[in-house]
Design a protein around this motif. Structure first.
Motif, short mmCIF file in Angstrom:
data_model
loop_
_atom_site.label_atom_id
_atom_site.label_comp_id
_atom_site.label_asym_id
_atom_site.label_seq_id
_atom_site.Cartn_x
_atom_site.Cartn_y
_atom_site.Cartn_z
N THR A 284 0.84 -1.19 0.00
CA THR A 284 0.00 0.00 0.00
C THR A 284 0.88 1.24 0.00
O THR A 284 2.09 1.16 0.20
CB THR A 284 -0.90 0.06 1.25
OG1 THR A 284 -0.07 0.34 2.37
CG2 THR A 284 -1.64 -1.25 1.46
N TYR A 286 1.03 3.22 2.27
CA TYR A 286 1.46 3.48 3.65
C TYR A 286 2.70 2.68 4.03
O TYR A 286 3.29 2.88 5.07
CB TYR A 286 0.31 3.15 4.62
CG TYR A 286 -0.96 3.88 4.26
CD1 TYR A 286 -1.07 5.25 4.52
CD2 TYR A 286 -2.01 3.22 3.62
CE1 TYR A 286 -2.22 5.94 4.16
CE2 TYR A 286 -3.16 3.90 3.25
CZ TYR A 286 -3.26 5.25 3.52
OH TYR A 286 -4.38 5.93 3.16
N GLY A 318 -3.13 3.31 7.31
CA GLY A 318 -4.21 3.20 6.34
C GLY A 318 -5.40 2.38 6.85
O GLY A 318 -6.41 2.26 6.19
#
Ligand code: ANZ
Ligand code: ZN
Length: 848
Positions: A284, A286, A318
């Protein structure tokens, strides 16, 4: 009578006591005398003894010697904590063997102890580097292992780059090595641990039994064990789309002492080491910021991170979790001030109530909801009826004092909040009902990491077999002998010494590798006091009977620097050995005395680098050991620091000479063998007789309180009283019974402190043939000390010029006559025109 010759006397009695084995403990299983186990923390043999040692052992020795005279069977042993890194470093530096260096130092220290006249039972000596001792340390290790109290774990551990070894948590002070002060690093290593946490509760609770310990030591241990009562609360993790994950998979738990603040929880935190954190963010946007926080956290120790003094770092993952009481979805962050090995490694952050959370919220702009306020706070007025939730707009500059009444907290609004509060109870009860929480107690104490990658220590008795895994060395193969011929200077270690590590597996018989880590030396010092009770036992570390005879240690004396490490580990070993059925006591040390430091004459700590060390030999050489011992005990009460003082040493020597003279003069007219008959005593005798009872009462009480300095003052008063008598009554007219009694008293009370001069006078002046340590402590009657005279001040024209004694109900004429006699030189040639008499207090003579 002979002149006082310290050296001749001291050498004579060292020989005689040694030859008659006078201080051997009575090894019989029981006698009709009570036992007393007096123990000083054994030294690390880093060189000759220093003043700190001398003080430590002098205190213990005075206690042990006096206990003997008071009718106890005394155990007073000594030994050496002989393993450890300094020996290894010295061997590398001087290109010798650690063993040779250690044994040479022990010999030197022993010579000084001998010179100081310490009354040790030398036959019970324990040296931890002796295979006959450390084999039993290995044996105990195997027993702990059998009981599931030893395990291996891969963990981020404290690594000292300069000592080249791992350290226990207790050995890291504010991120630095306890020994060399280097900054400690984190390394992921598989290490050996002892499960001391199994005993957290008992170690904490039993502190209550240790009324004979200094309050501050008990406090330090309690803080170190660190019990926290609170609750575990389950939050529900949401998936990447923000949907709550049902069931166990979505359960993520925190430990909190403040469940009452759940409505103020506005974000959720994970430790950088939290298992499963990386999976949450993998792939992700993040991931990178979270990984940066994880990496950054490796550079700072968990201790420092938890103290919260360093700058906090964090990143959003996230993901969200659902708060089980408010139903709110709150963001999950990683934060480096959350530590992985406390609680669950996850935290419900309440920025309005917790300062660390507050600072984090400010830094990352997270919401702060006030939910707990003082009733007189204007905000309380406004918020107590708000039904929804209002984010604080008042911008505090720190977290609110976390006690008061709850606001904006749904059904709990209006209740009192705080640790163990009404609101906290209510919330936890509801959580238990709904299944989202339960009571929980956490301890700060961590398991004890005991493996060291160093040579000079007790080898861990384990074998790594490629087929059978890690197996214990069978008991009948103990001890695993530490080889003494490694070339340390060339950098050789156990791990590079095939002679040591090549072995066969005790299970399958195939080639295997011996464990090359050694044990933390604190394992050696955690049970040495038990070995002293049975030092030559070849079947067991000690027999249960021998331990029963002597344990617990009645008086333990040592430095405050051991308040946590050594004392906690020893308490743990005692409890574990008790649970193995080897021991009947639960606590090893009934009374603990932490002696103060000896500083230089300016009050600086003595150290080699400062060049201000006063070695004991510097005092013993000119004055003798009795002077040294008297000075040490007289300068200050044992628990106080003191500054080394040449003047006090000279004064101590003068007093010994005075006591010597006084005793000889008391028996000059003859040694009497009859008891004192009170009725036969004249005025001067009665004065001395009373002083004797008074000073002995004082001295005995001070010994009981271990206040040796004031006990010595009482002895000095007794010597003064004896001299007053000798001056008042001429040779030939003295009461021999009384004079002999007082001579005996002076010797007796001096003997725990100045053993040589006392034993010499006992034999030579009194003509005794047995040791003074076989004689009883003098008896006295405090009531006899009461005087039927009172001392009054005598003033001449309002200024005190003297003192005298009169009966409390003396008439003014008698008082005036006594007063005039007391200040004869001040009123010579003058006329007393008036005498103002205050009965029991003073006489003021007005003269012309
Ligand atoms: C919410 C809260 C609100 C907390 C508040 C404190 C004050 P003691 O007393 O030392 O046991 N905590 C829990 N686990 C943690 C961890 N692994 N790393 C860092 N902090 C952790 O501290 C317990 C409190 O420390 C817990 O209670 C938790 O914060 C935090 F006004 O929960 B509290
Ligand atoms: Zn095997």
């Amino acid at each position: 009578y002979p002149a006082y010759d310290a050296h001749a006397i001291e050498e004579k009695w060292i020989e005689a006591w040694g030859a008659s084995n006078l201080f051997a403990a009575d090894a019989r299983e029981s006698t009709d005398r009570p036992k007393k186990y007096v123990l000083e923390m054994f030294p690390y043999p880093s060189g000759d003894l220093h003043m700190g040692h001398a003080r430590n052992y002098t205190i213990g020795d005075a206690m042990a010697r006096q206990a003997r005279m008071r009718g106890f069977d005394v155990l007073h042993p000594i030994g050496f904590d002989a393993f450890g890194l300094p020996a290894e470093n010295a061997a590398i530096k001087h290109k010798t063997q650690a063993a040779a260096w250690t044994y040479a130092n022990m010999d030197q220290a022993l010579a000084t102890m001998r010179r100081m006249g310490f009354s040790y039972d030398m036959d019970r000596m324990v040296k931890t580097c002796d295979p006959e001792y450390y084999r039993w340390g290995q044996w105990i290790f195997l027993k702990l292992w059998e009981r599931g109290l030893v395990y291996r774990k891969k963990n981020p551990v404290n690594w000292c780059p300069s000592c080249q070894t791992v350290l226990a948590n207790e050995q890291v002070n504010e991120g630095h090595c306890w020994r060399c002060d280097s900054e400690v690093e984190k390394r992921e290593l598989e290490q050996w641990y002892i499960k001391i946490t199994e005993y957290s509760e008992e170690l904490l609770d039993d502190l209550d039994q240790l009324g004979g310990w200094p309050e501050r030591v008990r406090h330090m241990q309690a803080n170190w064990i660190g019990r926290s009562e609170g609750a575990e609360v389950d939050f529900t993790l949401c998936d990447a789309q923000g949907e709550p994950i049902a069931g166990e998979a979505g359960k993520i738990t925190v430990f909190t002492t403040r469940a009452d603040t759940l409505f103020g929880c506005t974000f959720f935190l994970l430790a950088p080491e939290y298992a499963g954190l990386v999976e949450l963010v993998q792939g992700t946007e993040y991931e990178q910021p979270v990984m940066d926080v994880i990496q950054g956290a490796k550079r700072v120790s968990q201790v420092e991170r938890a103290q919260g003094e360093v700058e906090k770092h964090g990143a959003f993952t996230g993901r969200y979790v659902v708060n089980p009481v408010s139903g709110e979805k709150i963001p999950v962050w990683v934060a480096d001030y959350v530590i992985s090995d406390y609680g669950t490694g996850a935290v419900m952050a309440v920025p309005c109530g917790d300062q660390r959370d507050f600072e984090f919220a400010k830094k990352y702009d997270l919401p702060i909801v006030p939910i707990i306020l003082n009733e007189d706070d204007p905000l309380f007025e406004r918020l107590q009826h708000v039904s929804g939730r209002e984010v604080d707009q008042v911008s505090w500059d720190q977290a609110y004092a976390a006690e008061g009444r709850l606001v904006q907290s749904g059904p709990y609004t209006g209740l009192c909040g705080g640790k163990h509060s009404e609101a906290e109870q209510a919330v936890v009860t509801d959580l238990e009902k709904s299944g989202f929480g339960r009571r929980s107690t956490q301890y700060r104490l961590r398991d004890w990491l005991i493996s060291r990658q160093r040579y000079w220590g007790n080898p861990i008795p384990a074998i790594h077999c490629p087929h059978c895994g890690i197996v214990p060395v069978p008991e009948d193969q103990l001890p695993v002998i530490l080889p003494e011929n490694l070339d340390l200077a060339a950098g050789e270690t156990l791990a590079e010494s095939p002679q040591f590590y090549e072995t066969t597996c005790p299970v399958c018989g195939r080639a295997a590798r011996r464990e090359t880590d050694t044990m933390d030396t604190f394992t050696c010092s955690s049970w040495y006091f038990l070995r002293y009770t049975d030092p030559h036992n070849a079947q067991l570390p000690f027999s249960r009977e021998a331990a029963k005879r002597w344990m617990p240690v009645d008086n333990y004396i040592g430095g405050i620097e051991h308040a946590i490490l050594h004392l906690l580990y020893s308490r743990f070993f005692t409890k574990a050995l008790r649970d193995m059925g080897l021991l009947d006591v639960s606590e090893p040390f009934t009374n603990l005395l932490c002696q103060g430091m000896v500083k230089d004459q300016h009050g600086d700590t003595m150290s080699k680098s400062k060049g201000n060390v006063v070695p004991p030999s510097q005092v013993i050489a000119p004055f003798g050991a009795d002077t040294m011992r008297l000075a040490i005990l007289f300068i200050a009460p044992p628990e106080k620091d003191f500054n080394w003082d040449e003047e006090a040493v000279a004064g101590a020597n003068r007093f010994i000479r005075r006591a010597w003279r006084t005793v000889w003069e008391l028996v000059q007219q003859g040694v009497s063998h009859t008891a004192v008959v009170r009725e036969n005593l004249g005025k001067a005798e009665l004065d001395l007789y009373r002083e004797r009872h008074r000073t002995l009462a004082k001295c005995t009480e001070d010994f009981d309180r271990l206040q040796f300095n004031t006990a010595i003052s009482a002895i000095m008063e007794l010597v003064n009283a004896a001299n007053a008598y000798l001056n008042a009554v001429a040779l030939g007219s003295r009461n021999e019974a009384l004079a002999t009694q007082v001579a005996t008293d002076i010797i007796s009370v001096l003997s725990p402190i100045c053993p040589f001069v006392a034993e010499e006078l006992w034999h030579e002046a009194l003509g005794q043939t047995e040791s003074v340590y076989g004689a009883p402590w003098p008896s006295f009657d405090a009531a006899e000390a009461l005087t039927d005279e009172v001392e009054i001040a005598v003033q001449v024209l309002g200024k005190v010029r003297g003192r005298t004694k009169v009966a409390p109900d003396a008439s003014p004429d008698v008082m005036q006559a006594a007063a005039e006699a007391a200040v004869a030189s001040w009123i010579e040639g003058k006329r007393v025109v008036k005498a103002i008499c205050v009965p029991g207090r003073l006489v003021n003579l007005v003269v012309k």
